[in-house]
Structure formats: C-alpha cells, structure tokens
Design a protein around this motif. Structure first.
Motif, mmCIF file in Angstrom:
data_model
loop_
_atom_site.group_PDB
_atom_site.id
_atom_site.type_symbol
_atom_site.label_atom_id
_atom_site.label_comp_id
_atom_site.label_asym_id
_atom_site.label_seq_id
_atom_site.Cartn_x
_atom_site.Cartn_y
_atom_site.Cartn_z
ATOM 1 N N TYR A 91 10.370 -5.445 -19.122
ATOM 2 C CA TYR A 91 10.661 -5.088 -20.588
ATOM 3 C C TYR A 91 9.920 -3.397 -20.554
ATOM 4 C CZ TYR A 91 10.876 -9.916 -21.203
ATOM 5 O OH TYR A 91 11.447 -11.148 -22.022
ATOM 6 N N LEU A 92 10.649 -2.227 -21.026
ATOM 7 C CA LEU A 92 10.635 -0.833 -21.493
ATOM 8 C C LEU A 92 10.221 -0.243 -22.832
ATOM 9 C CD1 LEU A 92 10.696 1.524 -19.309
ATOM 10 C CD2 LEU A 92 12.682 1.966 -19.303
ATOM 11 N N TYR A 93 8.958 -0.418 -22.802
ATOM 12 C CA TYR A 93 9.093 0.220 -24.419
ATOM 13 C C TYR A 93 8.374 2.110 -24.712
ATOM 14 C CZ TYR A 93 8.890 -4.358 -25.277
ATOM 15 O OH TYR A 93 9.451 -6.407 -25.241
ATOM 16 N N LEU A 94 9.503 2.793 -25.176
ATOM 17 C CA LEU A 94 8.834 4.136 -24.998
ATOM 18 C C LEU A 94 9.193 4.587 -26.222
ATOM 19 C CD1 LEU A 94 10.528 5.459 -21.822
ATOM 20 C CD2 LEU A 94 8.153 4.312 -22.029
ATOM 21 N N SER A 95 8.828 4.317 -27.623
ATOM 22 C CA SER A 95 9.067 4.477 -29.102
ATOM 23 C C SER A 95 8.292 5.363 -28.982
ATOM 24 C CB SER A 95 9.679 3.401 -30.251
ATOM 25 O OG SER A 95 10.681 2.570 -29.549
ATOM 26 N N SER A 96 7.954 6.253 -29.939
ATOM 27 C CA SER A 96 7.131 7.194 -30.811
ATOM 28 C C SER A 96 6.761 8.012 -30.083
ATOM 29 C CB SER A 96 6.678 6.358 -31.668
ATOM 30 O OG SER A 96 7.602 5.715 -32.757
ATOM 31 N N THR A 97 7.010 8.389 -28.463
ATOM 32 C CA THR A 97 6.795 9.552 -27.554
ATOM 33 C C THR A 97 7.825 10.282 -27.691
ATOM 34 O OG1 THR A 97 7.560 8.228 -25.955
ATOM 35 C CG2 THR A 97 5.976 7.042 -26.290
ATOM 36 N N ASN A 98 6.600 11.339 -26.962
ATOM 37 C CA ASN A 98 7.314 12.919 -26.149
ATOM 38 C C ASN A 98 8.217 12.748 -26.158
ATOM 39 O OD1 ASN A 98 8.238 15.070 -27.921
ATOM 40 N ND2 ASN A 98 6.176 16.526 -26.609
ATOM 41 N N PHE A 99 8.802 11.483 -25.226
ATOM 42 C CA PHE A 99 9.722 11.840 -23.910
ATOM 43 C C PHE A 99 10.942 12.376 -24.463
ATOM 44 C CE2 PHE A 99 7.021 8.682 -21.795
ATOM 45 C CZ PHE A 99 7.327 8.520 -20.320
#
Length: 951
Positions: free
Chosen positions: A259-267
């Motif tokens: 499970y990889l959750y990165l939403s709403s970041t500056n990636f």
C-alpha cells in the motif's frame, strides 16, 4: 514395568492439572485489580462516537474479583500478571490524570485506548514505567498537546499508533530524537500529529518497519529515497503533506510494498519502469501531485493491484494497453491529467472494476462497443474528453451503475428514455454539453432512483417527457438549451418534496403554464430561471430557497412584501427586468442575504433603510433605477460589504464618508446621481484600505480633490505581483440535501473611459481605477496621487482643475488610461510621463497647456485629439512645431515595468497602435478581457457543484 510407567505418567498429568486449576483460581493480583478499579472510578463512560462496548462496565470486585476475567483484560497464564489491556471503543471520556493508575500495571505488553474521547487533554507523562510495553495505541482518542518524550524510552515497542487525534493537534517537536531508541518498531503511525519538520534520516535504518503512517503531519523537505527501499516495508502513507517533495527511485526498487499512499504531496518526476517490480502492490494512491511523463507499460505487471489512483497530475501520453492485465483492479482513477489514447477497449477486460474515472483528459476514441463484462461497475466518469459517436446500447446492461457521467464528450443521437430506466440503481446522470435528444415514448419510471439529472447545453428544444416520471429527483439542470414556450406543470409532478435544485436558465421560456406564480416546492434551495423570455409578474420564491435568480427576463409589476418571508435567502438577483414600485424595506433585514441585485429595473422611492448589526451583505447593486433620497447610514452595519453600486439613479446626498468603516469594500460606484458638496473638508481619519475602484463621476461634487480619501486607499499603493489573473467574486455556499453547492459569482460593472462605456463581465483583482470626472472639483491635482502605484485608470476630466500636471504621475508605472481633459491645467506636460509604457489612452485636450509634447514609447502613438485645444502645445502629432525642435528624446525611465503584465483595457486603438511594439501587444491582450456591448451586462455565474456537475 510398562504398567508402572503408565501409572506414573497419569499421576503426573493429574497433579499438573490440579496445579494449573488451582493457579487459575488465583490469577489476578490484588495490586493490579486495585489499579484497574481506581482507573474506572476516575474516568467517565459515556456514549461517544465509535463506542461499541463499554468494557469497564464488567469490572467488579464482587464475587471472585478476578480481573483477568474482566472485559479487555488479559493476564499471563503463568504469572497471573496483566499483560494486555484493550479498552478500544469503550465509551471512555474525560481527562486522564497525570498519575493515572494504569502506570502501575508494570507488566503490560499491550495497551490500546483507541476510539475513545479524552476531551483533548494531554497524554499523561509516565509511560516509561511500562518498560515491557510492545504495543501502544492511542489513536482516534482526542488527545492533544505535546507527546510526552518518555514514550521514546520504551525500547521494546513494536507498534506505536498515535494517529488521528484531530482536535488541538498533538505535536512532536523533534521526531528524530523521539524515535532514536525505537529501532525495533514494525509499525509507526503518527498521522495527523503535527511534526512540522523534515523526515529524520534515521528512519531509513528501521529495517523492521512494515508500516509507516505519516499522513497530514506538516512534513516538509524531501522524503529520502531509501525509505522506499526498506526491506520489510508494506505500507507507506504520507498523504496530505503538501510541502513534502520526493520522487520514485529508479533502480533497486523491489520492496514488499503493498500500500503506497502519496496523494496531495509535492512529489514529482516520472513514474519509472522499475515500478513494475512491486509485484505485491495492492493500492497506489498518488493523486493531486506533480508527476509527469507517461505511464510505463511495466505497470501492467502489477497483477495484485486493486486500486490505481493518479488523478490531478501532469501525466501525458497513451494509457498503456498493458493495463488489460490489471484484472484485479476495482478502482481506476486517472482524471484531470493530459492522457491520450485512441482506444478504450482494454477497459472491458477489467471485470472487477467498480469505480472508473478517466474524465478530464485528451482521450479521442469512441466509447467501448461492449460493456457487458463490467457487471460490478458502479461509477463511470468519462466526461471532458474528446470521445465521440453514440452511446453504445451495451451500457444499459450495467445493472449496478449508480453514477453515469458523460458530459462534454461530443456525443450525439437520440436516446431511448426507456433504456435509462433499465439502470434501476442509477442515481446520477450527467449528459451535459452533448448534442442529444430523447424519444417521446411513454414509460413507467416510478421505480427509478435517479436523483441528479444534468442535461445542460444539450441543444434540447423541449422538456424531455421522462422527467415527469422521476419521483426522487433532487437536482434538475437544463440550462443553456433552446427550450421554448411555457414551463409545464408536469415538470414538477411527483417530486414537489424531493426537488432541491432547479436550473432552467438561458433558454427561451416565456412563462408558466396557467400563469402559475406560486411555485410549490417546500424544500427547494436553488432556483435559477435567469436569461429567458419570461413575461409575468414576479413569482414568489419557495419558502426555503437560498438562491433565487430570475434576472434578464421581462418581469413587470412590484415586488410583493411577502418575499421577505423567505428568510433563508442568500442570493437574490432580480436584475435586468421591468419591475417597478418601491423596494420592500424589509429586504435589508433578511438574515443570511449575501448578494442583492436589483439593477436595471424601474424601482423608485428610497433605498431600504433597515440593515441590522447582523447584516451579511457582500454585494448590493441598485444601479440604473429611479431611486431618490439619501444613502442610508445603517448600511455601515453591513461590515462584510465588498461591492456597492448605486450608479444611474436620482440619489440626492453628500458623500457617505462613513463607508470607510467597511474594511472589505472593494468597489464604490456612485456615478450619475445628484451627489453634491465638497468631500475633502468633511473627511478625517478615513480608511478605504481595500478599495480597488472608486467611481464618483457625473455628479455635482465640488471643492478640492479629496486628498485624504485618496491617501487612505492603501490597496492602490502596492502593485500586485500575481502571475495569474483572478477576478473579484463571492462564492456563497448553498446547502442541497446531501451536498453543498458552491456558486461563484464574479462582480461586473460598466466603466466610462474617454466618453465611451465599457462593460466588464469580470473585474480583475489587479484593476485599480478612479473616476472623478464630470463634477465641479477645483484646485491642484495632488502630488500624492503618484503614491497610488497600482492605478490602471485615472479620469479627472470635465472639472475645474488648475495648476500643472504633477510629475509624480510618472510613478503610476502600470497606468493604462489617463484622462485630464476639459480642465484649466497650465504648464508643460511632464517629460517623465514618457516612461509610462502601458499607457494606451492619454487625453489632455481642452486645457491651457504649453510646451513640447513628450516623445518616445507610447506618446508616439497618441493622435492629435489627445492634445487638441491647448494653444501653447507644440510638437508631433500637432502641426505646430516647437521653436527649439521637437526631436528631443525623453529622459531615461527610472521605473521598472513588467512588460509581460496583461492590460485590462481595450479602447478601440488597435489600428492606431499597429506596429508600435509594446502598445500593440497590450491592446491585443486586452481584447480578450472586455465583454462585447451586446453581451450580458451584469453577472457571469460559474456554478460548480460539489460533486463536479460535468467533470
């Protein structure tokens, strides 16, 4: 011998069982049962949010008093010591005291207090007493304050969860120091803990970590790539850290991530081919980031993927055909990217899909010819693509479909309304911005669940008959069609109670069947019938309406006072009709009213005088009526007022200086009335801090120009450096049953410039304008006008001004229009004005100016009419030459001007500006910002439903 051995064995088993039975009867230790009972006495047990079982209710010293049998308590079978205390979802509330008796349970290995409510009290200090603790869970329990540092001394911890304490946020000043000793952690969840720091590098050494939860923690800096490469990491969640940057590693990425959750970041960066190595990945959520490039075909290797969520990025290129291999996908969301593709046939192989959203892309194919395999599909969003053709009949076989969103797809053809009602679970249908029609076949649709129907801009010429059978309809959108004639009564049948929003604006409707003006909708919150051909008296809005817009019609008669019984009104727009009579005095007292627009009618009498202290009005537009009297002083109670337009009436008053108390006032328009008297002498301690536009033209003001007023306009003193144009607007929120509708309404107005009316559908936030023309002002132009550096338009024409033109006007570096004509100005035109490279219109005609006309930049583009009737002026473009030559170059500019800034005016000078460089470019840009005079004159509403009407 064998018999003896068997006898000894049986005896041993018997004795052992006696030993265990006797021991079990004495498992609970008195000091621990006492500690637990003391905890129960000090804590409250009430019915709070996630309460399932108030476990402490089973605790009692009566009977055996064995605490090991109490709810949530587990003891060691050998020692009898309490090792587990699970009080999650146990209705606990109140404050945990700093000396809580739980810290006496020194043998505890697991403590779970999740899903309780501790009233945002601090986490008590003292956890270091529980040195054997391996599992600590305080999540969702309303703790606040600083996390006690002694938790970091629990070196045996395997799992630490302090997440989702949402009140006054938990905070941790130094995460690096806190986790330094916790190297054995397998699970660490600090989601919603305020960290406000970068991620400590030491976490890259936590080789045992299987879960790292840090969502919405205020993280900044860059996420170390090595975190992705932790050998046992299965869950990584950093969602909602908008200042956290990072990128995917390209090589050596084969961790067991599930499970990889990165939403709403500056990636940002590209998604590398190596992502295909994550063979165990179940869910990937990275929406609202800055990923770019194309989707790698290796993503087709992610055979365990059940959710792929990458909306609102900068992805482009084709959606890989290898996605056909993602057969376990249930949710696929790629909306709001720049993805392309000429086929969507691969979708029909993803038989487990329940949620498909690929709207707002550049997909250019037709709709898939077969949808039969997608039997579990509930949500289908395809809107705002370049799809085309007809809607395939197989779509109507998707029995589980609840949301069908096909707006703005260039679809055409005639739909059989009977097909719609094969979808028994359909709740939301959006077909707006297509060219479709419906059959007139009679249908029985009483079992339909359809609640949200959007058919805006479909080129419809009549009301689709099937609407009359939708008994559960909540939202009906039919705007921007060509529907003619009267509004039939059957359109309301069977749904008087259910309807909350109706939008019939921008059609050709002439009235209501049987001249009905009493609209029978007890729960309607939003009614827009604007821009039609309605010829009737004003229909009284339903009792709970919050937005009522019936502007741009041919309504006549008076406003009945009963309109004030609609006490929920937030937006009332009756503008551009032929309504007459007096404005009901009670209108100003409607509590939540935010926008009141009665412009361009035939109202007479006084402006309503009653505006209570609770006034919430942000916009008042009464222009172009026949109103008399004075501006009511009670308007100063409307402290949120941003826009006040009383222009083109017959108001007879002095300047309402008390308006300066309204700190948010952006626009004041009093032009073309009977205002009179001096302004300067009556003003003191003014504060027009937010003022962007002041129009006092065509009145009878006299005396000196109001220096104090102008000097208080602080917003005009700073040049806005914003990169993108924004527009002045209000955005009231309308509550529509299960959702909130955001209605963005941009301000609009008419500005006079060089004798020509210019109508602006939108007013940019960088537009600063002062118009004091056509009054009786006298005296000098004050030097302090040069402090208003963000002015775009200044009109002081048609007054009795004397003295010279102040050189300080050269400080107005973004000025586009300067009109000083028809005054008594003397002296030379300051040569410094040649530095105004944005100046498109310059008029000093009909004065007593003399000397050479400045040369260079914009001055070379002005015609002779700009300088006419000044006998002493000489030089180009006038025929009379200066005696000392007219070729003297202007002095070098000392002003820095942003040549890329967009201009706001188009004053029909494009031919004259052709080939003159900067001036021409500015004029071209301006053309796109000015509304044509034949267009709608007042309000452009951009309606955005919370569910994204036609996304």
């Amino acid at each position: 011998m064998a018999a003896l051995s068997l006898y000894l064995l049986l005896s041993w088993v018997f004795l052992l069982s006696l030993f265990r039975t006797g021991f079990a009867e004495a498992l609970c230790h008195e000091d621990e049962s006492s500690a637990l009972m003391e905890f129960k006495r000090r804590i409250n047990t009430t019915d709070v949010g996630q309460c399932i079982n108030p476990k402490v209710h089973s605790w009692s010293l009566d009977g055996s008093g064995d605490c090991c049998s109490w709810g949530g308590v587990e003891c060691d079978e050998v020692t009898g010591r309490v090792i587990t205390l699970d009080l999650s979802s146990s209705c606990l509330s109140g404050t945990m005291s700093p000396n809580t008796t739980l810290f006496r349970l020194v043998h505890l290995e697991s403590l779970n207090l999740a899903f309780n409510s501790f009233d945002f009290s601090p986490i008590p200090y003292g956890f270091s007493n529980l040195s054997r603790l391996q599992y600590l869970n305080l999540s969702f329990s309303d703790f606040s304050g600083e996390i006690p540092h002694d938790i970091s001394q629990l070196s045996e911890l395997i799992s630490l969860d302090l997440s989702y304490n949402r009140g006054e946020l938990l905070h941790l000043p130094n995460m690096g120091d806190f986790v330094h000793n916790l190297t054995g952690l397998k699970k660490l969840d600090l989601s919603f803990v305020n960290l406000s720091s970068s991620l400590p590098p030491i976490l890259a050494n936590f080789s045992s970590l299987t879960l790292l939860g840090l969502s919405s923690c205020g993280l900044n800096g860059e996420l170390p790539v090595s975190i992705f490469q932790l050998p046992n990491l299965e869950v990584l969640d950093v969602v909602g850290n908008s200042n956290l940057s990072g990128f995917f590693p390209k090589p050596h990425w084969g961790s067991p991530l599930k499970y990889l959750y990165l939403s709403s970041t500056n990636f940002s960066g590209e998604i590398p081919t190596s992502i295909g190595n994550l063979s165990l990945l179940n869910e990937l959520k990275a929406g609202n980031c800055y990923f770019s490039g194309s989707l790698p075909s290796s993503m087709g290797n992610l055979s365990h993927l059940t959710m792929l969520d990458l909306p609102k990025n900068n992805l482009q290129g084709q959606i890989p055909v290898s996605f056909v291999n993602l057969t376990q996908l249930s949710k696929l969301r790629l909306y709001s990217n720049n993805l392309s593709g000429d086929t969507l046939e691969w979708i029909v192989n993803l038989t487990k899909l329940t949620d498909l959203d690929i709207a707002d892309n550049q997909l250019s194919s037709g709709l898939p010819s077969s949808f039969e395999n997608l039997k579990q599909l509930r949500i289908l969003y395809l809107s705002h693509n370049k799809l085309h053709g007809n809607i395939p009949s197989t779509l109507w076989n998707l029995k589980n479909l609840q949301f069908l969103i096909l707006g703005s797809l260039n679809l055409n053809g005639t739909l059989d309304a009977n097909d719609l009602f094969k979808l028994k679970n359909l709740e939301d249908l959006r077909l707006s911005h297509n060219n479709i029609s419906f059959t007139k076949t009679f249908i029985n649709a009483t079992s339909s669940k359809l609640a949200y129907l959007h058919l805006d801009s479909c080129n419809l010429t009549e009301f689709p008959q099937f609407i009359g059978y939708l008994s559960k309809l909540v939202v009906l959108g039919l705007s921007h069609n060509k529907i003619q004639g009267t509004i039939p009564r059957w359109i309301w049948n069977n749904r008087k109670e259910s309807l909350y929003l109706v939008d019939l604006s921008n059609n050709l409707l002439t009235g209501f069947e049987n001249n009905q003006t009493n609209l029978p909708f007890p729960n309607l919150k939003y009614l827009d019938i604007s821009s039609n051909l309605l010829k009737t008296i004003l229909p009284i809005p339903p009792p709970l309406v919050e937005l009522y817009n019936i502007s741009n019609n041919f309504l006549f008669g008076e406003i009945p006072t009963s309109i004030c019984e609609v006490s929920s009104l937030v937006v009332l727009d009756l503008s551009n009709n032929a309504l007459n009579g007096k404005i009901p005095p009670c209108l100003g007292s409607i509590g939540p009213l935010t926008l009141l627009n009665l412009a361009r009618n035939k109202f007479h009498g006084m402006i309503p005088r009653v505006y209570p202290n609770s006034c919430t009005l942000k916009m008042i537009d009464l222009k172009e009526n026949r109103l008399r009297g004075i501006v009511p002083r009670s308007l100063e109670n409307c402290r949120m007022l941003e826009y006040l337009n009383l222009g083109d009436n017959q108001i007879n008053d002095t300047f309402p200086f008390w308006l300066s108390k309204l700190a948010y006032l952006n626009i004041i328009v009093l032009q073309s009335n009977k205002f009179h008297g001096p302004i300067e002498g009556h003003l003191s301690q003014l504060n027009f801090t937010s003022l962007h536009i002041l129009d006092l033209s065509n009145n009878s003001f006299n005396g000196k120009l109001p220096s104090k007023l102008l000097g208080s306009c602080h917003a005009m003193k700073v040049i806005d450096g914003q990169d993108k144009l924004a527009y002045m607007s209000i955005s009231p929120l309308i509550n529509i049953t299960y959702m909130i509708v955001g209605v963005k309404m941009t301000y609009a107005m008419t500005l006079m410039n060089k004798g020509t009316e210019r109508k602006y559908e939108k007013i940019s936030t960088i537009l600063m304008a002062i118009d004091l023309s056509c009054n009786k002002f006298e005296g000098f132009i004050p030097e302090l006008i040069g402090d208003l550096k963000s002015l775009r338009m200044l009109n002081l024409s048609h007054n009795f001004l004397t003295g010279s033109i102040p050189p300080s006007l050269a400080n107005l570096a973004v000025l586009e229009s300067l009109d000083l004509s028809l005054n008594n100005l003397v002296g030379e035109i300051p040569q410094q004005l040649a530095s105004l490279t944005f100046l498109e219109v310059f008029d000093v005609s009909h004065n007593q100016l003399s000397g050479p006309i400045p040369r260079g930049t914009q001055f070379d583009t002005f015609g002779s009419s700009s300088f006419a009737m000044n006998e002493g002026l000489c030089g180009s473009p006038l025929p009379n030459k200066c005696t000392n030559g007219d070729n003297t170059p202007p002095p070098p500019s000392s002003f820095k001007v942003d040549h890329e800034e967009e201009s706001l005016f188009d004053l029909d000078w494009k031919i004259m500006l052709a080939g003159t460089g900067v001036g021409f470019l500015v004029g071209v840009v301006l053309g796109n910002l000015i509304i044509d005079e034949k267009s709608r004159w007042f309000l452009h509403s951009s309606k955005r439903m919370a569910k994204g009407w036609n996304r």
